[in-house]
Design an enzyme around this catalytic site. Structure first.
Site, mmCIF file in Angstrom:
data_model
loop_
_atom_site.group_PDB
_atom_site.id
_atom_site.type_symbol
_atom_site.label_atom_id
_atom_site.label_comp_id
_atom_site.label_asym_id
_atom_site.label_seq_id
_atom_site.Cartn_x
_atom_site.Cartn_y
_atom_site.Cartn_z
ATOM 1 N N HIS A 32 -8.283 -5.387 3.104
ATOM 2 C CA HIS A 32 -7.861 -4.746 4.427
ATOM 3 C C HIS A 32 -9.450 -5.081 4.747
ATOM 4 O O HIS A 32 -10.519 -4.818 4.091
ATOM 5 C CB HIS A 32 -7.630 -3.170 4.003
ATOM 6 C CG HIS A 32 -7.935 -2.540 5.940
ATOM 7 N ND1 HIS A 32 -6.834 -2.108 6.700
ATOM 8 C CD2 HIS A 32 -8.739 -1.778 5.990
ATOM 9 C CE1 HIS A 32 -7.921 -1.219 6.745
ATOM 10 N NE2 HIS A 32 -8.415 -1.059 7.103
ATOM 11 N N LEU A 48 4.452 -0.652 3.922
ATOM 12 C CA LEU A 48 5.871 -0.272 3.048
ATOM 13 C C LEU A 48 5.916 0.653 3.249
ATOM 14 O O LEU A 48 6.197 1.903 3.078
ATOM 15 C CB LEU A 48 5.401 -1.129 1.963
ATOM 16 C CG LEU A 48 4.665 -2.463 2.730
ATOM 17 C CD1 LEU A 48 4.528 -3.219 0.719
ATOM 18 C CD2 LEU A 48 6.434 -3.340 2.523
ATOM 19 N N ARG A 104 12.838 1.084 9.134
ATOM 20 C CA ARG A 104 11.975 0.770 7.650
ATOM 21 C C ARG A 104 12.677 0.227 6.398
ATOM 22 O O ARG A 104 11.878 -0.641 5.461
ATOM 23 C CB ARG A 104 10.639 1.725 6.986
ATOM 24 C CG ARG A 104 9.651 1.038 6.517
ATOM 25 C CD ARG A 104 8.560 1.839 6.867
ATOM 26 N NE ARG A 104 8.199 2.265 7.944
ATOM 27 C CZ ARG A 104 7.263 1.130 8.663
ATOM 28 N NH1 ARG A 104 6.768 0.368 8.531
ATOM 29 N NH2 ARG A 104 6.725 1.760 10.724
ATOM 30 N N THR A 142 -0.997 2.269 -2.712
ATOM 31 C CA THR A 142 0.030 3.221 -2.549
ATOM 32 C C THR A 142 0.548 3.751 -1.485
ATOM 33 O O THR A 142 0.191 3.094 -0.644
ATOM 34 C CB THR A 142 -0.974 4.011 -3.606
ATOM 35 O OG1 THR A 142 -2.133 4.790 -2.511
ATOM 36 C CG2 THR A 142 -2.473 4.135 -4.170
ATOM 37 N N ASN A 149 -3.977 -5.741 -1.556
ATOM 38 C CA ASN A 149 -3.745 -5.327 -0.187
ATOM 39 C C ASN A 149 -4.719 -5.294 -0.065
ATOM 40 O O ASN A 149 -6.277 -5.509 -0.192
ATOM 41 C CB ASN A 149 -3.755 -3.780 0.090
ATOM 42 C CG ASN A 149 -3.281 -4.309 1.909
ATOM 43 O OD1 ASN A 149 -2.795 -4.941 2.655
ATOM 44 N ND2 ASN A 149 -4.077 -3.317 2.134
ATOM 45 N N GLU A 175 -0.584 5.784 0.470
ATOM 46 C CA GLU A 175 -0.714 6.180 1.330
ATOM 47 C C GLU A 175 -1.827 4.841 2.076
ATOM 48 O O GLU A 175 -2.641 4.055 1.467
ATOM 49 C CB GLU A 175 -2.753 7.090 1.001
ATOM 50 C CG GLU A 175 -2.945 7.588 1.603
ATOM 51 C CD GLU A 175 -4.751 7.995 1.347
ATOM 52 O OE1 GLU A 175 -5.633 8.148 1.827
ATOM 53 O OE2 GLU A 175 -4.479 8.531 -0.016
HETATM 54 C C1 GRF Z 1 -7.080 -10.402 7.086
HETATM 55 O O1 GRF Z 1 -8.371 -10.124 8.157
HETATM 56 C C2 GRF Z 1 -6.734 -9.361 6.998
HETATM 57 O O2 GRF Z 1 -7.488 -8.309 6.060
HETATM 58 C C3 GRF Z 1 -5.798 -8.410 7.942
HETATM 59 O O3 GRF Z 1 -5.007 -9.003 8.474
HETATM 60 C C4 GRF Z 1 -6.161 -10.896 8.507
HETATM 61 C C5 GRF Z 1 -5.161 -11.768 7.658
HETATM 62 O O4 GRF Z 1 -6.048 -12.755 8.052
HETATM 63 N N1 GRF Z 1 -5.034 -7.442 7.116
HETATM 64 P P1 GRF Z 1 -4.819 -14.210 7.370
HETATM 65 O O5 GRF Z 1 -3.317 -14.082 8.611
HETATM 66 O O6 GRF Z 1 -4.955 -14.603 5.892
HETATM 67 O O7 GRF Z 1 -5.887 -14.659 8.540
#
Ligand code: GRF
Length: 221
Positions: free
Chosen positions: A113, A97, A69, A145, A111, A147
């Site tokens: 999520h 990362l 990594r 971060t 990020n 985490e």
């Molecule tokens: C999204 O749902 C994001 O939250 C997750 O991966 C997906 C990416 O979708 N981490 P896209 O490639 O932007 O269509």
């Protein structure tokens, strides 16, 4: 775009619909930032085509078999450095990362999520929400971060889980929300309104006690 507009690097792994939302916002003059490069760890990522179609540099940086990594991340850091990003956006980048790379972009990496963090870090969030019988689901943009999916949240999109919702219906509705909150957070950062200070998210000079919340069906002002 003003010459001193924030320079944004976007990291992706697949479809890139969130990248597209950023491109659309930039083209509409709503991002206040310039997407200077898009990097995917997967060669066939549709997001790379989206970048190219928009005239943005699109790079594939694949991991070699058995690559550590830290070595992959060193290559990524080397690739990013000359592009001088003010902000790195992880938009569906499916790699964890290393602390060194995270530290390099501390306070300058966001990020996205697909859950209402701190609930459901990691994968399979839609399934986990359904299994738990949660009333609410959504998406979060947060500073990165060390985490995993654990950095300070900036903005969340919330939606009620409806009777009859499936993983795919939730995925669709969450995506719609992501396309709203990600460009918004990037535009705040680009405008100098959003920053990380001592672990706290500052928006317009005030520390956020909770992330900005946007509910499905209610637009942000
Ligand atoms: C999204 O749902 C994001 O939250 C997750 O991966 C997906 C990416 O979708 N981490 P896209 O490639 O932007 O269509």
């Amino acid at each position: 775009m003003p010459r001193n507009a924030a320079r944004v690097a976007v990291l992706i792994s697949g479809e890139g619909s969130n990248l597209q939302a950023l491109i659309d916002a930039a083209e509409a003059g709503q991002l206040g930032a310039s997407i200077v490069t898009v990097v995917s760890n997967r060669g066939g990522a549709r997001g790379l085509e989206r970048a190219r179609a928009a005239g943005i540099e699109a790079l594939h940086l694949g991991a070699t078999r058995g690559q550590a990594r830290a070595d992959y991340d060193a290559a990524l850091a080397t690739l990013l450095a000359p592009r001088e990003p003010d902000l790195v956006v992880l938009a569906g980048f499916m790699r964890i990362l290393s602390p060194t790379l995270v530290a390099l972009y501390e306070g300058r990496m966001l990020n996205l999520h697909p859950s209402l963090l701190p609930k459901y870090p990691g994968l399979d969030t839609h399934r986990r929400v359904l299994e738990a019988g949660d009333a609410w689901h959504g998406a979060t943009v947060h500073f990165v971060t060390d985490e995993l999916d654990g950095g300070p949240p900036v903005v969340q999109y919330r939606l009620p889980v409806l009777a009859g919702d499936t993983e795919s219906s939730l995925a669709q509705r969450v995506h719609k929300g992501e396309h709203i909150i990600l460009p918004r957070a990037v535009s705040w950062f680009a405008a100098g309104r959003l920053r990380l200070a001592g672990g706290s998210v500052m928006l317009d000079g005030r520390a956020l006690e909770a992330p900005v919340s946007v509910d499905e069906g209610v637009a942000l002002e």
